[in-house]
Design a protein around this motif. Structure first.
Motif, short mmCIF file in Angstrom:
data_model
loop_
_atom_site.label_atom_id
_atom_site.label_comp_id
_atom_site.label_asym_id
_atom_site.label_seq_id
_atom_site.Cartn_x
_atom_site.Cartn_y
_atom_site.Cartn_z
N TYR A 139 13.08 53.55 23.30
CA TYR A 139 12.43 52.25 23.36
C TYR A 139 13.28 51.31 24.21
O TYR A 139 14.50 51.48 24.32
CB TYR A 139 12.18 51.66 21.97
CG TYR A 139 13.41 51.30 21.16
CD1 TYR A 139 13.83 49.97 21.06
CD2 TYR A 139 14.14 52.27 20.48
CE1 TYR A 139 14.95 49.63 20.31
CE2 TYR A 139 15.25 51.94 19.72
CZ TYR A 139 15.65 50.61 19.64
OH TYR A 139 16.75 50.28 18.90
N GLY A 140 12.60 50.37 24.85
CA GLY A 140 13.30 49.46 25.73
C GLY A 140 12.41 48.31 26.15
O GLY A 140 11.31 48.13 25.61
N ILE A 141 12.89 47.54 27.12
CA ILE A 141 12.22 46.30 27.53
C ILE A 141 11.45 46.51 28.84
O ILE A 141 11.99 47.05 29.81
CB ILE A 141 13.25 45.18 27.73
CG1 ILE A 141 14.16 45.04 26.49
CG2 ILE A 141 12.55 43.86 28.04
CD1 ILE A 141 13.41 44.75 25.22
N ILE A 174 3.12 42.47 25.13
CA ILE A 174 4.00 43.60 24.86
C ILE A 174 5.25 43.47 25.73
O ILE A 174 5.17 43.45 26.96
CB ILE A 174 3.30 44.94 25.16
CG1 ILE A 174 1.95 45.03 24.44
CG2 ILE A 174 4.22 46.11 24.79
CD1 ILE A 174 2.03 44.94 22.94
N LYS A 175 6.38 43.37 25.07
CA LYS A 175 7.66 43.28 25.77
C LYS A 175 8.55 44.48 25.46
O LYS A 175 9.16 45.06 26.35
CB LYS A 175 8.38 41.98 25.40
CG LYS A 175 9.69 41.77 26.15
CD LYS A 175 10.32 40.43 25.81
CE LYS A 175 11.61 40.21 26.60
NZ LYS A 175 12.27 38.92 26.28
N THR A 176 8.63 44.84 24.19
CA THR A 176 9.45 45.99 23.78
C THR A 176 8.52 47.17 23.51
O THR A 176 7.66 47.11 22.64
CB THR A 176 10.27 45.68 22.52
OG1 THR A 176 11.07 44.52 22.75
CG2 THR A 176 11.17 46.84 22.16
N LEU A 177 8.72 48.23 24.28
CA LEU A 177 7.83 49.39 24.23
C LEU A 177 8.59 50.63 23.79
O LEU A 177 9.71 50.88 24.22
CB LEU A 177 7.22 49.63 25.62
CG LEU A 177 6.36 50.89 25.80
CD1 LEU A 177 5.10 50.81 24.94
CD2 LEU A 177 6.00 51.08 27.28
N LYS A 194 12.38 48.60 14.39
CA LYS A 194 13.29 48.26 15.49
C LYS A 194 12.69 47.22 16.44
O LYS A 194 13.25 46.96 17.49
CB LYS A 194 13.70 49.52 16.23
CG LYS A 194 14.54 50.43 15.33
CD LYS A 194 15.22 51.55 16.08
CE LYS A 194 16.15 52.32 15.14
NZ LYS A 194 16.89 53.41 15.80
N GLY A 195 11.57 46.65 16.05
CA GLY A 195 11.03 45.52 16.80
C GLY A 195 10.15 45.87 17.97
O GLY A 195 9.90 45.01 18.83
N CYS A 196 9.65 47.08 18.02
CA CYS A 196 8.78 47.47 19.13
C CYS A 196 7.40 46.81 18.97
O CYS A 196 6.87 46.74 17.87
CB CYS A 196 8.62 48.98 19.19
SG CYS A 196 10.17 49.85 19.53
N ASP A 197 6.88 46.35 20.08
CA ASP A 197 5.56 45.72 20.07
C ASP A 197 4.45 46.75 20.19
O ASP A 197 3.31 46.50 19.77
CB ASP A 197 5.44 44.73 21.24
CG ASP A 197 6.49 43.64 21.18
OD1 ASP A 197 6.63 43.02 20.11
OD2 ASP A 197 7.19 43.43 22.20
#
Length: 258
Positions: A139-141, A174-177, A194-197
């Motif tokens: 996951y990342g930005i 959507i920012k964190t995928l 973990k905050g994924c959108d």
């Protein structure tokens, strides 16, 4: 080049120690001493892949999904597994598989998916060994936030598929995928924590989608094949500095969109 030398190159990239305990990886058919000149790189070792290997006079198939995954108790040539075994043995075609070790490897399928979607500050979603550089999912930005609806279209373009199944708020930014190749529905809870959108994976079930929709996470089911077909490129890249001839399988997604 001997098959055992090819195995060493693949295992340097994706050590078998990274595979899950239930998996079936490594040399599955043939001798490690067999001399190999031509390889078929495939997602699946099925009847069509074996016929493709025979047609191209390949000495071995290197695939992501293992052959005889559920085990085999008898070799009946009238069954699919028996016919597969018959063709492999009669045509002296070896089979090597790199499955969950290729999913979890530091530069494996999920790492490549993260690159495809242009993610930055990439992290591993789930660890399952002592290795801190390998694990399931990434996951990342995103470089530029997009709506979930836009992400669906981007996914179709990036993964070369005409259709995806999606559940979520199509206007949500959507920012964190999170990307998780193949079938990773069990990892979505981790992505949520973990905050994924949004999550891109495959093989989602109806009631799972309802559950995650109600929790506010956007999920794209892009399919198993579209999230993993890049493995043939990975195999080819691992073996690019050898004298081997690598033929990428022409296998297509088993699902047709009609």
């Amino acid at each position: 080049m001997k098959l055992k030398e090819i195995a060493e190159l693949i295992e340097r990239f994706a050590p078998t120690s990274l595979a899950y305990g239930w998996d079936n990886v490594g040399l599955l058919v043939g001798s490690p001493e067999k001399e190999i000149n031509r390889i078929l790189a495939a997602l699946d070792t099925n009847l069509s892949a074996v016929c493709e290997a025979i047609e191209n006079k390949c000495d071995a198939i290197i695939s992501h999904h293992p052959v005889f995954f559920g085990g085999i108790k008898r070799i009946d040539y009238s069954s699919n597994d028996g016919k597969l075994a018959e063709l492999l043995i009669k045509n002296d075609i070896a089979v090597y598989a790199a499955h969950t070790n290729m999913d979890t490897a530091e530069h494996g399928i999920n790492a490549v998916l993260a690159e495809i979607f242009g993610l930055s500050d990439v992290k591993i979603l789930e660890y399952h060994t002592e290795s801190t550089s390998a694990g399931l999912g990434r996951y990342g930005i995103l470089s530029t936030p997009v709506t979930f609806g836009e992400l669906c279209n981007i996914t179709k373009e990036k993964l070369h598929t005409p259709c995806v199944r999606a559940a979520g708020d199509f206007e949500k930014n959507i920012k964190t995928l999170c990307v998780a190749s193949g079938s990773c529905s069990e990892s979505i809870e981790t992505a949520l924590r973990k905050g994924c959108d949004a999550v891109i994976t495959g093989d989602m079930k109806y009631h799972e989608m309802i559950d995650y929709f109600e929790k506010g996470i956007c999920v794209i089911d892009a399919g198993h094949y579209p999230t993993e077909f890049i493995v043939t490129d990975i195999f080819a890249d691992i073996l690019k500095d050898t004298d081997l001839e690598i033929i990428k399988s022409k296998q297509k997604d088993i699902f047709n969109f009609v």
